[in-house]
Design an enzyme around this catalytic site. Structure first.
Site, PDB file in Angstrom:
ATOM      1  N   TYR B   8      -7.822  -2.886   7.284  1.00 60.54           N
ATOM      2  CA  TYR B   8      -6.362  -2.686   7.126  1.00 60.54           C
ATOM      3  C   TYR B   8      -5.830  -1.748   8.413  1.00 60.54           C
ATOM      4  O   TYR B   8      -6.792  -1.737   9.412  1.00 60.54           O
ATOM      5  CB  TYR B   8      -6.190  -1.217   5.957  1.00 60.54           C
ATOM      6  CG  TYR B   8      -4.814  -0.881   5.540  1.00 60.54           C
ATOM      7  CD1 TYR B   8      -4.038  -1.930   5.024  1.00 60.54           C
ATOM      8  CD2 TYR B   8      -4.315   0.354   5.685  1.00 60.54           C
ATOM      9  CE1 TYR B   8      -2.674  -1.661   4.343  1.00 60.54           C
ATOM     10  CE2 TYR B   8      -3.111   0.678   5.241  1.00 60.54           C
ATOM     11  CZ  TYR B   8      -2.270  -0.330   4.761  1.00 60.54           C
ATOM     12  OH  TYR B   8      -0.996   0.052   4.399  1.00 60.54           O
ATOM     13  N   ARG B  14      -1.943   1.543   1.874  1.00 58.75           N
ATOM     14  CA  ARG B  14      -2.240   0.802   0.931  1.00 58.75           C
ATOM     15  C   ARG B  14      -3.693   0.426   0.660  1.00 58.75           C
ATOM     16  O   ARG B  14      -4.230  -0.024  -0.318  1.00 58.75           O
ATOM     17  CB  ARG B  14      -1.429  -0.887   0.663  1.00 58.75           C
ATOM     18  CG  ARG B  14      -0.067  -0.641   0.339  1.00 58.75           C
ATOM     19  CD  ARG B  14       0.493  -1.864   0.087  1.00 58.75           C
ATOM     20  NE  ARG B  14       0.281  -1.996  -1.656  1.00 58.75           N
ATOM     21  CZ  ARG B  14       0.833  -1.361  -2.533  1.00 58.75           C
ATOM     22  NH1 ARG B  14       1.720  -0.863  -2.658  1.00 58.75           N
ATOM     23  NH2 ARG B  14       0.129  -1.525  -4.118  1.00 58.75           N
ATOM     24  N   TRP B 104      10.009   1.038   2.693  1.00 59.56           N
ATOM     25  CA  TRP B 104       9.166   1.396   3.733  1.00 59.56           C
ATOM     26  C   TRP B 104       9.342   0.666   5.050  1.00 59.56           C
ATOM     27  O   TRP B 104       9.179   1.328   5.993  1.00 59.56           O
ATOM     28  CB  TRP B 104       7.919   0.767   3.434  1.00 59.56           C
ATOM     29  CG  TRP B 104       7.215   1.621   2.147  1.00 59.56           C
ATOM     30  CD1 TRP B 104       7.336   1.101   0.872  1.00 59.56           C
ATOM     31  CD2 TRP B 104       6.909   2.994   2.055  1.00 59.56           C
ATOM     32  NE1 TRP B 104       6.840   2.068   0.023  1.00 59.56           N
ATOM     33  CE2 TRP B 104       6.265   3.268   0.595  1.00 59.56           C
ATOM     34  CE3 TRP B 104       6.420   3.899   2.867  1.00 59.56           C
ATOM     35  CZ2 TRP B 104       5.916   4.419   0.287  1.00 59.56           C
ATOM     36  CZ3 TRP B 104       6.028   5.038   2.376  1.00 59.56           C
ATOM     37  CH2 TRP B 104       5.859   5.458   0.974  1.00 59.56           C
TER      38      TRP B 104
HETATM   39 MG   LIG Z   1       1.439  -4.831  -5.836  1.00 59.06          MG
END
Ligand SMILES: [Mg+2]
Ligand SMILES: [Mg+2]
Lengths: 182, 182
Positions: B8, B14, B104
């Site tokens: 990531y 996330r 976002w």
């Molecule tokens: Mg999702």
């Protein structure tokens, strides 16, 4: 066997994936379809105020994909190993990310049509390309047998094929990983 | 034990829910954090072109919540029964539905601030009220021990408390279902 009661509107929508799992597995359930007119009365009685919900012997499970995953696990349609189950979950969420792009609640028909066309033209081809690459030579999206990820793709494909904005080349590339029969 | 590699950006975002599960369970993993500048090079090598992804002995699992659910199941943090697992999944998706409301990717600071404030003012109170009702007198959101649903609420709460637009009464009602200790 527990008593299953699935509550949703009289639509495919977000309940259809669970209805597929019930239909394929042959599990009996109560397909409780409510009228839009009754919704304001029902909404406050449901945790988090949204349908579908599934009642399993009195416990209310909300969220369409949580319900469908639960049913898929109970009926052997969730994937054969922990990693296969994770991959099926990942495909379902990928398809869902696409489906929630559409402005379902938009009332203005011009705005709605424009947005639907944009998504079908600019986003659908990438999803189809990526799913196709993931499917490869396999018969099913994950593992060696059908999972609820194949069903969810069928739900999505059914919706895509109904769109007047769907392009002919997209319709052709909608090859179905869900095959007939059991 | 399989080798786990979580890829990531160098952000909570996330991937944080999976990092919580790793941290709480004590499972070793490679926390691979990529630079934004390297992303265009990396993106085409990843199925579905998005991070986070988790490599488990060479298999790449995509979708943040599919990854976190897999890890939660492997470490006993997904719920103790099939119905508890479904309820934890449902809470996670409920929180996620809220988190994805935020624009976002919006670059215009005024538009962004306005949208964030709208969501914090008009949507957050309902989420908090519904979660509070669901939590009731329990110590944990689902069942009698901590699950990844409690962790996901903590990820969400952490984000809410950082918002200048969050109201004082909202901050007070952010009571933590995730308690200290193990
Ligand atoms: Mg999702
Ligand atoms: Mg959802």
């Amino acid at each position: 066997m527990p008593h299953y009661k699935l509550t949703y509107f009289n639509l495919r929508g977000r309940a259809e994936i669970s209805r597929y799992v019930f239909a394929y597995s042959g599990k009996k359930y109560e397909d409780h379809r409510i009228e839009a007119a009754d919704w304001p009365k029902i909404k406050p009685t449901i945790p988090f105020g949204k349908v579908p919900v599934l009642e399993v012997d009195g416990v209310i499970i909300h969220q369409s994909l949580a319900i469908a995953r639960y049913l898929a696990r109970e009926t052997g349609l969730a994937g054969q190993t922990p990693v296969e189950q994770a991959l099926a979950d990942a495909i379902v969420d990928t398809i869902d990310d696409f489906m929630v792009l559409f402005p379902w609640a938009e009332k203005n028909q011009d705005v709605r049509t424009q947005a639907f066309n944009d998504i079908l033209t600019n986003k659908a081809p990438e999803l189809l390309k990526d799913l196709d690459a993931f499917l490869g030579d396999k018969n099913w999206l994950v593992g060696k047998s059908v999972t609820w990820a194949d069903f969810y793709w069928d739900v999505c494909k059914h919706f895509l094929l109904l769109q007047p904005g769907s392009r002919k080349d997209q319709r052709q590339s909608c090859r179905p990983p869900v095959q007939t029969g059991k």
